[in-house]
Design an enzyme around this catalytic site. Structure first.
Site, PDB file in Angstrom:
ATOM      1  N   TRP A 232       0.838  -1.214   0.000  1.00 17.86           N
ATOM      2  CA  TRP A 232       0.000   0.000   0.000  1.00 17.86           C
ATOM      3  C   TRP A 232       0.869   1.258   0.000  1.00 17.86           C
ATOM      4  O   TRP A 232       0.497   2.297  -0.541  1.00 17.86           O
ATOM      5  CB  TRP A 232      -0.933   0.022   1.224  1.00 17.86           C
TER       6      TRP A 232
ATOM      7  N   TRP B 151     -11.338  17.065   3.952  1.00 19.54           N
ATOM      8  CA  TRP B 151     -10.264  16.131   4.330  1.00 19.54           C
ATOM      9  C   TRP B 151      -8.893  16.805   4.346  1.00 19.54           C
ATOM     10  O   TRP B 151      -7.989  16.388   5.064  1.00 19.54           O
ATOM     11  CB  TRP B 151     -10.250  14.909   3.402  1.00 19.54           C
TER      12      TRP B 151
ATOM     13  N   TRP C 215      -6.184   9.672   3.224  1.00 18.84           N
ATOM     14  CA  TRP C 215      -7.275  10.627   3.484  1.00 18.84           C
ATOM     15  C   TRP C 215      -8.299  10.571   2.353  1.00 18.84           C
ATOM     16  O   TRP C 215      -9.500  10.574   2.582  1.00 18.84           O
ATOM     17  CB  TRP C 215      -6.739  12.053   3.684  1.00 18.84           C
TER      18      TRP C 215
HETATM   19  P1  FAD Z   1       1.983  -1.994   9.887  1.00 18.66           P
HETATM   20  O1  FAD Z   1       0.589  -2.535   9.982  1.00 18.66           O
HETATM   21  O2  FAD Z   1       3.020  -2.727  10.614  1.00 18.66           O
HETATM   22  O3  FAD Z   1       2.304  -1.931   8.334  1.00 18.66           O
HETATM   23  C1  FAD Z   1       3.637  -2.026   7.826  1.00 18.66           C
HETATM   24  C2  FAD Z   1       3.947  -0.857   6.929  1.00 18.66           C
HETATM   25  O4  FAD Z   1       3.096  -0.871   5.780  1.00 18.66           O
HETATM   26  C3  FAD Z   1       3.723   0.503   7.576  1.00 18.66           C
HETATM   27  O5  FAD Z   1       4.824   0.876   8.349  1.00 18.66           O
HETATM   28  C4  FAD Z   1       3.523   1.396   6.354  1.00 18.66           C
HETATM   29  O6  FAD Z   1       4.745   1.779   5.788  1.00 18.66           O
HETATM   30  C5  FAD Z   1       2.809   0.472   5.378  1.00 18.66           C
HETATM   31  N1  FAD Z   1       1.357   0.682   5.453  1.00 18.66           N
HETATM   32  C6  FAD Z   1       0.467   0.044   6.247  1.00 18.66           C
HETATM   33  N2  FAD Z   1      -0.783   0.487   5.992  1.00 18.66           N
HETATM   34  C7  FAD Z   1      -0.672   1.429   5.027  1.00 18.66           C
HETATM   35  C8  FAD Z   1      -1.603   2.244   4.335  1.00 18.66           C
HETATM   36  N3  FAD Z   1      -2.928   2.185   4.579  1.00 18.66           N
HETATM   37  N4  FAD Z   1      -1.137   3.123   3.415  1.00 18.66           N
HETATM   38  C9  FAD Z   1       0.186   3.216   3.124  1.00 18.66           C
HETATM   39  N5  FAD Z   1       1.105   2.444   3.747  1.00 18.66           N
HETATM   40  C10 FAD Z   1       0.689   1.567   4.678  1.00 18.66           C
HETATM   41  N6  FAD Z   1       1.084   5.934   6.808  1.00 18.66           N
HETATM   42  C11 FAD Z   1       2.249   6.586   6.707  1.00 18.66           C
HETATM   43  O7  FAD Z   1       3.304   5.943   6.648  1.00 18.66           O
HETATM   44  N7  FAD Z   1       2.295   7.960   6.654  1.00 18.66           N
HETATM   45  C12 FAD Z   1       1.174   8.714   6.720  1.00 18.66           C
HETATM   46  O8  FAD Z   1       1.255   9.948   6.649  1.00 18.66           O
HETATM   47  C13 FAD Z   1      -0.077   8.050   6.855  1.00 18.66           C
HETATM   48  N8  FAD Z   1      -1.235   8.759   6.959  1.00 18.66           N
HETATM   49  C14 FAD Z   1      -2.424   8.085   7.087  1.00 18.66           C
HETATM   50  C15 FAD Z   1      -3.604   8.823   7.172  1.00 18.66           C
HETATM   51  C16 FAD Z   1      -4.838   8.175   7.321  1.00 18.66           C
HETATM   52  C17 FAD Z   1      -6.120   8.979   7.380  1.00 18.66           C
HETATM   53  C18 FAD Z   1      -4.878   6.768   7.391  1.00 18.66           C
HETATM   54  C19 FAD Z   1      -6.185   6.045   7.548  1.00 18.66           C
HETATM   55  C20 FAD Z   1      -3.708   6.028   7.301  1.00 18.66           C
HETATM   56  C21 FAD Z   1      -2.474   6.672   7.142  1.00 18.66           C
HETATM   57  N9  FAD Z   1      -1.269   5.940   7.039  1.00 18.66           N
HETATM   58  C22 FAD Z   1      -0.085   6.613   6.898  1.00 18.66           C
HETATM   59  C23 FAD Z   1      -1.272   4.475   6.886  1.00 18.66           C
HETATM   60  C24 FAD Z   1      -1.166   3.629   8.164  1.00 18.66           C
HETATM   61  O9  FAD Z   1      -2.075   4.074   9.129  1.00 18.66           O
HETATM   62  C25 FAD Z   1       0.228   3.632   8.756  1.00 18.66           C
HETATM   63  O10 FAD Z   1       1.190   3.340   7.777  1.00 18.66           O
HETATM   64  C26 FAD Z   1       0.340   2.558   9.856  1.00 18.66           C
HETATM   65  O11 FAD Z   1      -0.599   2.797  10.864  1.00 18.66           O
HETATM   66  C27 FAD Z   1       1.730   2.561  10.432  1.00 18.66           C
HETATM   67  O12 FAD Z   1       1.822   1.677  11.491  1.00 18.66           O
HETATM   68  P2  FAD Z   1       2.713   0.370  11.395  1.00 18.66           P
HETATM   69  O13 FAD Z   1       4.062   0.719  10.879  1.00 18.66           O
HETATM   70  O14 FAD Z   1       2.647  -0.303  12.725  1.00 18.66           O
HETATM   71  O15 FAD Z   1       1.912  -0.456  10.300  1.00 18.66           O
END
Ligand code: FAD
Length: 474
Positions: free
Chosen positions: A275, A356, A379
């Site tokens: 993603w 948004w 978003w």
């Molecule tokens: P994990 O579940 O461990 O996922 C591993 C990696 O996958 C993450 O570190 C991230 O790099 C990637 N990833 C996971 N979900 C997403 C996703 N939906 N979109 C893109 N990459 C993803 N993520 C950001 O890195 N930067 C942001 O500015 C950001 N803004 C967000 C805004 C909104 C409104 C929402 C709903 C989500 C956003 N995310 C963003 C995506 C996601 O919430 C975070 O990447 C995630 O919560 C990070 O936690 P983690 O590393 O423990 O995720």
């Protein structure tokens, strides 16, 4: 003649293509970081907090290899030209940034340097695959995630794992600014005091190892529960390039191959990393996404101007416990759980009917993982205006989301301590509790914790009406 190694968002020595290529030349290396205006937009305050620590960690790693990080500030091209003049360097190696304006600026810099006979080379160290490389059968960009991921994984080659040169020969008589003078912590107020992170490549590797040992085996279910430490928390490390996405993918797959976790769990994690690439891919092909809805009809949404509602949302005082818990987690830690990000974003865009872009801007300033492509893509996903987005008419119910994903209330009680004594039955909707329950819990609604700022049912109906004005659906 030395080679300049221009660090940007690749703050690591392992798996760093620009460093490896610089080392292959056998020439001295000048590692430099330039504090410049982000060409896409000003770097957010929480991100600067992270950058401060990450640069210190990178400098420490470089020093263990006999080198150090040279710091400069100002316009990137002028600073590079100055460094070239001072050191007689004739090459600049870097890992590319892929956001549209940064990409364009890099091209201009490369053009200007090449005109001075400087060998300027860029590599991909931040994404599984360079944006623009994965195209559909007709040569256009994918707009749906699943086929994009399938094509990406079929096509992209994982690079060999490298640890970087053991010794890095860096000329000593080159001046560096002091990072203390940069004062990268938030001011007025400095809300970063409770941030509990270890920026830098060691912190990134430790987060990954911890996740592989604990979270990954039940990731696909666990990742939806904000009170469980079931996700990797790698997002800021990935954003700043302290770990390469391929490394995360390969270590997850290795854990599955060794029988430590089910293969399906590893692949779910790989898909989430996918993603991240999908977001960068969309921004590359649709560079107006930070400003404009991907589906243009959504720019006609009748957004409300509601400064009070916006402020209540930012401060975690909407009266909806799961929303407030998320917004307070964001403020206190610089990060918010993904499930809760979706709920709070939906609350802003649909319940409050606030544009948004207001929410995206707040996240940009307060997230340590703020990333232009991922933030904007997500978003727009929540707002229903993005590519492959959640349909607008699917409106998260913040009470039901809390009851389902925070059933034992651990998350809400942690971040909204004034509700701690309330039993699970009333926790997600305290205003529905009988007066004696509130009294026994020592909770005065409107004083200790706000009344809900809106009614879920009415807000939902208003959002659906608004949708009809842009799409004729409801
Ligand atoms: P994990 O579940 O461990 O996922 C591993 C990696 O996958 C993450 O570190 C991230 O790099 C990637 N990833 C996971 N979900 C997403 C996703 N939906 N979109 C893109 N990459 C993803 N993520 C950001 O890195 N930067 C942001 O500015 C950001 N803004 C967000 C805004 C909104 C409104 C929402 C709903 C989500 C956003 N995310 C963003 C995506 C996601 O919430 C975070 O990447 C995630 O919560 C990070 O936690 P983690 O590393 O423990 O995720």
């Amino acid at each position: 003649k030395p080679v300049i190694l221009w660090f940007r968002r690749d703050l690591r020595l392992h798996d760093n293509p620009a460093l490896n290529h610089a080392a292959e030349t056998g020439r001295p290396i000048l590692p430099v970081f330039i504090l410049d205006r982000n060409p896409d937009r000003q770097t957010g305050a929480a991100s600067l907090w992270w950058l401060d620590k990450s640069l210190r960690a990178l400098d420490a790693s470089l020093q263990t290899r006999g080198s150090r990080l040279i710091l400069r500030s100002g316009d990137s091209l002028s600073q590079l030209q100055k460094l070239i003049q001072e050191t007689n360097a004739d090459a600049v190696f870097m890992n590319r940034l892929f956001e549209p304006q940064a990409f364009e600026r890099d091209a201009e810099i490369a053009h200007a340097l090449k005109a001075d006979a400087v060998d300027c080379r860029g590599f991909n160290g931040s994404l599984l695959c360079r944006p623009g490389a994965v195209l559909n059968g007709t040569g256009g960009p994918y707009k749906v995630f699943t086929p994009f991921l399938k094509a990406l994984l079929a096509q992209a080659e994982p690079p060999a794992h490298t640890t970087g040169p053991r010794e890095i020969d860096t000329p000593t008589a080159v001046e560096s600014e002091s990072i203390d003078d940069w004062k990268l912590h938030p001011t007025g107020p400095d809300w970063s005091k409770g941030f509990d992170w270890t920026p830098g490549e060691d912190g990134g590797s430790a987060a990954l190892s911890d996740f592989l040992a604990h979270g990954l085996k039940a990731y696909s279910v666990g990742r939806d529960h904000p009170d469980r430490p079931a996700t990797s928390r790698l997002s800021p490390h990935l954003h700043w390039g302290e770990i390469s996405p391929w490394r995360a993918v390969e270590r997850a797959r290795d854990a599955a191959a060794a029988g430590k976790v089910p293969a399906a769990e590893a692949e779910k994690f790989v898909a989430e990393i996918g993603w991240r690439d999908f977001s960068a891919h969309l921004l590359h092909h649709f560079p107006t996404m930070p400003e404009r809805a991907f589906r243009p009809e959504y720019d006609a949404m009748p957004w409300r101007d509601d400064p009070k509602g916006l402020e209540a949302w930012k401060r975690g005082r909407t009266g909806y416990p799961l929303v407030d818990a998320g917004m307070r987690q964001l403020w206190a830690t610089g990060w918010m759980h993904n499930r809760v990000r979706m709920v709070v974003a939906s609350f802003l865009v649909k319940h409050l009917l606030i544009d948004w872009r207001e929410g995206e801007a707040w996240f940009w300033d307060t997230l340590v993982d703020a990333d232009l492509a991922s933030n904007v893509q997500n978003w727009q996903w929540v707002a229903g205006s993005g590519a492959d987005a959640a349909p607008y008419f699917r409106i998260f119910n913040p009470i039901a989301q809390g009851e389902k994903f925070d059933a034992k209330g651990g998350y809400v009680r942690r971040w909204v301590p004034e509700l701690r004594a309330l039993s699970d039955r009333w926790l997600q909707a305290p205003w529905t509790a009988p007066a004696e329950v509130l009294r026994d819990a020592g909770l005065r609604l409107g004083k200790d914790y706000p009344h809900p700022i809106l009614d879920h049912g009415q807000a939902r109906a208003r959002a659906l009406d608004a949708l009809k004005t842009v799409s004729g659906r409801g």
